[in-house]
Design a protein around this motif. Structure first.
Motif, PDB file in Angstrom:
ATOM      1  N   GLU A  38       3.393  -3.829  -2.922  1.00  0.00           N
ATOM      2  CA  GLU A  38       4.559  -4.663  -2.612  1.00  0.00           C
ATOM      3  C   GLU A  38       4.782  -4.747  -1.107  1.00  0.00           C
ATOM      4  N   ARG A  39       4.597  -3.626  -0.428  1.00  0.00           N
ATOM      5  CA  ARG A  39       4.807  -3.599   1.019  1.00  0.00           C
ATOM      6  C   ARG A  39       3.881  -4.589   1.726  1.00  0.00           C
ATOM      7  N   ARG A  40       2.608  -4.551   1.367  1.00  0.00           N
ATOM      8  CA  ARG A  40       1.640  -5.438   2.017  1.00  0.00           C
ATOM      9  C   ARG A  40       1.954  -6.912   1.720  1.00  0.00           C
ATOM     10  N   VAL A  41       2.316  -7.202   0.477  1.00  0.00           N
ATOM     11  CA  VAL A  41       2.642  -8.588   0.099  1.00  0.00           C
ATOM     12  C   VAL A  41       3.883  -9.065   0.844  1.00  0.00           C
ATOM     13  N   MET A  42       4.900  -8.214   0.916  1.00  0.00           N
ATOM     14  CA  MET A  42       6.152  -8.614   1.561  1.00  0.00           C
ATOM     15  C   MET A  42       5.988  -8.772   3.071  1.00  0.00           C
ATOM     16  N   LEU A  43       5.234  -7.872   3.702  1.00  0.00           N
ATOM     17  CA  LEU A  43       4.973  -8.023   5.145  1.00  0.00           C
ATOM     18  C   LEU A  43       4.135  -9.274   5.413  1.00  0.00           C
ATOM     19  N   SER A  44       3.188  -9.565   4.521  1.00  0.00           N
ATOM     20  CA  SER A  44       2.404 -10.798   4.654  1.00  0.00           C
ATOM     21  C   SER A  44       3.314 -12.020   4.555  1.00  0.00           C
ATOM     22  N   GLY A  45       4.311 -11.940   3.658  1.00  0.00           N
ATOM     23  CA  GLY A  45       5.262 -13.035   3.532  1.00  0.00           C
ATOM     24  C   GLY A  45       6.053 -13.262   4.807  1.00  0.00           C
ATOM     25  N   LEU A  46       6.434 -12.174   5.465  1.00  0.00           N
ATOM     26  CA  LEU A  46       7.135 -12.310   6.750  1.00  0.00           C
ATOM     27  C   LEU A  46       6.243 -12.978   7.795  1.00  0.00           C
ATOM     28  N   VAL A  47       4.968 -12.615   7.792  1.00  0.00           N
ATOM     29  CA  VAL A  47       4.032 -13.238   8.738  1.00  0.00           C
ATOM     30  C   VAL A  47       3.882 -14.732   8.425  1.00  0.00           C
ATOM     31  N   VAL A  48       3.823 -15.082   7.133  1.00  0.00           N
ATOM     32  CA  VAL A  48       3.740 -16.494   6.740  1.00  0.00           C
ATOM     33  C   VAL A  48       4.983 -17.246   7.221  1.00  0.00           C
ATOM     34  N   LEU A 145      10.444  -3.928  12.640  1.00  0.00           N
ATOM     35  CA  LEU A 145      11.373  -2.936  12.074  1.00  0.00           C
ATOM     36  C   LEU A 145      10.949  -2.513  10.676  1.00  0.00           C
ATOM     37  N   THR A 146      10.522  -3.471   9.858  1.00  0.00           N
ATOM     38  CA  THR A 146      10.079  -3.141   8.498  1.00  0.00           C
ATOM     39  C   THR A 146       8.868  -2.227   8.531  1.00  0.00           C
ATOM     40  N   SER A 147       7.929  -2.505   9.422  1.00  0.00           N
ATOM     41  CA  SER A 147       6.726  -1.658   9.525  1.00  0.00           C
ATOM     42  C   SER A 147       7.071  -0.228   9.919  1.00  0.00           C
ATOM     43  N   ILE A 148       8.109  -0.083  10.754  1.00  0.00           N
ATOM     44  CA  ILE A 148       8.522   1.254  11.194  1.00  0.00           C
ATOM     45  C   ILE A 148       9.336   1.960  10.107  1.00  0.00           C
ATOM     46  N   LEU A 149      10.325   1.260   9.542  1.00  0.00           N
ATOM     47  CA  LEU A 149      11.235   1.877   8.574  1.00  0.00           C
ATOM     48  C   LEU A 149      10.609   2.056   7.190  1.00  0.00           C
ATOM     49  N   TRP A 150       9.558   1.288   6.894  1.00  0.00           N
ATOM     50  CA  TRP A 150       8.872   1.381   5.612  1.00  0.00           C
ATOM     51  C   TRP A 150       7.398   1.640   5.892  1.00  0.00           C
ATOM     52  N   PRO A 151       7.045   2.884   6.247  1.00  0.00           N
ATOM     53  CA  PRO A 151       5.670   3.185   6.662  1.00  0.00           C
ATOM     54  C   PRO A 151       4.680   3.052   5.502  1.00  0.00           C
ATOM     55  N   ALA A 152       3.430   2.781   5.862  1.00  0.00           N
ATOM     56  CA  ALA A 152       2.372   2.624   4.860  1.00  0.00           C
ATOM     57  C   ALA A 152       2.174   3.897   4.043  1.00  0.00           C
ATOM     58  N   SER A 153       2.520   5.044   4.614  1.00  0.00           N
ATOM     59  CA  SER A 153       2.352   6.316   3.890  1.00  0.00           C
ATOM     60  C   SER A 153       3.237   6.377   2.648  1.00  0.00           C
ATOM     61  N   ASP A 154       4.280   5.543   2.592  1.00  0.00           N
ATOM     62  CA  ASP A 154       5.155   5.532   1.421  1.00  0.00           C
ATOM     63  C   ASP A 154       4.480   4.939   0.193  1.00  0.00           C
ATOM     64  N   GLU A 155       3.339   4.272   0.381  1.00  0.00           N
ATOM     65  CA  GLU A 155       2.671   3.635  -0.753  1.00  0.00           C
ATOM     66  C   GLU A 155       1.910   4.641  -1.612  1.00  0.00           C
ATOM     67  N   ALA A 156       1.488   5.729  -1.016  1.00  0.00           N
ATOM     68  CA  ALA A 156       0.702   6.715  -1.755  1.00  0.00           C
ATOM     69  C   ALA A 156       1.610   7.545  -2.655  1.00  0.00           C
ATOM     70  N   PRO A 157       1.129   7.911  -3.859  1.00  0.00           N
ATOM     71  CA  PRO A 157       1.928   8.791  -4.725  1.00  0.00           C
ATOM     72  C   PRO A 157       2.213  10.114  -4.026  1.00  0.00           C
ATOM     73  N   LYS A 158       3.419  10.630  -4.237  1.00  0.00           N
ATOM     74  CA  LYS A 158       3.827  11.875  -3.580  1.00  0.00           C
ATOM     75  C   LYS A 158       3.857  13.006  -4.608  1.00  0.00           C
ATOM     76  N   SER A 159       3.272  14.115  -4.225  1.00  0.00           N
ATOM     77  CA  SER A 159       3.319  15.299  -5.080  1.00  0.00           C
ATOM     78  C   SER A 159       4.559  16.104  -4.709  1.00  0.00           C
ATOM     79  N   HIS A 160       5.357  16.451  -5.716  1.00  0.00           N
ATOM     80  CA  HIS A 160       6.595  17.181  -5.446  1.00  0.00           C
ATOM     81  C   HIS A 160       7.061  17.871  -6.729  1.00  0.00           C
ATOM     82  N   ARG A 161       8.172  18.552  -6.635  1.00  0.00           N
ATOM     83  CA  ARG A 161       8.715  19.274  -7.792  1.00  0.00           C
ATOM     84  C   ARG A 161      10.224  19.116  -7.828  1.00  0.00           C
ATOM     85  N   HIS A 162      10.804  19.350  -8.997  1.00  0.00           N
ATOM     86  CA  HIS A 162      12.258  19.299  -9.195  1.00  0.00           C
ATOM     87  C   HIS A 162      12.691  20.595  -9.879  1.00  0.00           C
ATOM     88  N   ASP A 163      13.028  21.586  -9.077  1.00  0.00           N
ATOM     89  CA  ASP A 163      13.421  22.881  -9.644  1.00  0.00           C
ATOM     90  C   ASP A 163      14.788  22.827 -10.316  1.00  0.00           C
TER      91      ASP A 163
END
Length: 196
Positions: A38-48, A145-163
Motif C-alpha cells: 500500500e505504501r508503494r502504491v500510495m507514494l506512486s500516486g502522489l508522484v503521479v 513527509l510521508t516517506s519520513i513518517l511512514w518508513p519502508a521498514s514498516d512494511e515488513a512483518p514485525k516479530s513481537h509479543r503481548h505479555d
C-alpha cells in the motif's frame, strides 16, 4: 417535437476526465496491491499527482491538454486514496473500525475543505502556471513527509509479543500463541509502539 441535444459544459468534461482516470486505476488496484505494498502504491500516486500538476503548469493554456491533466490527476488520486481502506481495516479490530473510518472521513474531508479553496484562490490570484507550480511544491512536500513518517521498514512483518493478553484474546487466536508472533505493521490499541 424536435429533441434538443444536451451539451456538456467544459467543467463537466474536466470532472468526467478526472473520474475516468480515477476509475481506470481503481479497477486495476486489486491486481496492483497483490504485487506492491500500500505504501508503494500510495507514494506512486502522489508522484503521479505531481506529474499531473507539472504537466498542468506546462500546458495550462490548452483545454484538451487540461483534460489529459485531469485524467492523470484522477489516476493519481485513486492510487493515493483507495488503498487507505485496506490499511484502516488492518489497523483496527471489528469493534474499533467504525470509529477509525469516521476519524479518517473527518480528517480527509477537513483536508479537502482547506485544499479546494486554496487551489481555487491560487488559480484566481495568479496565473495557472504559478498555481500549478505552488500545488506541485505542496505535493512534493507531502511525498517527502510521508516517506519520513511512514518508513519502508514498516512494511515488513514485525516479530513481537503481548505479555498482557490472555490466551483466549482474539489477536492471539488469529496470529498464534507462544512467546513471539509476527504480522504486518499496524497502529492500534494493542500496537501503539513498535520497535524500529
Amino acid at each position: 417535437m424536435k429533441r434538443q441535444r444536451r451539451s456538456f459544459t467544459p467543467e463537466f468534461k474536466l470532472e468526467a476526465a478526472f473520474g475516468f482516470g480515477s476509475m481506470l486505476v481503481a479497477l486495476r488496484l486489486p491486481q496492483l496491491l497483490e504485487h506492491f505494498s500500500e505504501r508503494r502504491v500510495m507514494l506512486s500516486g502522489l508522484v503521479v499527482l505531481i506529474v499531473g500538476q507539472i504537466t498542468g503548469a506546462m500546458f495550462a493554456q490548452g483545454y484538451y491538454a487540461l483534460l489529459l491533466v485531469w485524467l492523470v490527476m484522477g489516476a493519481g488520486y485513486s492510487l493515493v486514496q483507495t488503498p487507505t481502506s485496506k490499511i484502516l481495516v488492518r489497523s483496527a479490530t471489528a469493534i474499533e473500525r467504525p470509529a477509525l473510518f469516521a476519524a479518517h472521513f473527518s480528517l480527509s474531508h477537513a483536508g479537502w475543505m482547506l485544499a479546494y479553496p486554496v487551489a481555487g484562490w491560487l488559480m484566481t490570484a495568479m496565473d495557472a502556471y504559478s498555481a500549478f507550480i505552488v500545488l506541485a511544491v505542496v505535493s512534493t512536500t507531502g511525498v517527502i513527509l510521508t516517506s519520513i513518517l511512514w518508513p519502508a521498514s514498516d512494511e515488513a512483518p514485525k516479530s513481537h509479543r503481548h505479555d498482557d493478553l490472555s490466551d483466549d484474546h482474539e489477536h492471539l487466536k488469529y496470529y498464534g500463541h507462544g512467546d513471539q508472533h509476527s504480522h504486518p505493521h499496524v497502529v492500534d490499541a494493542l500496537h501503539s509502539k513498535w520497535s524500529r
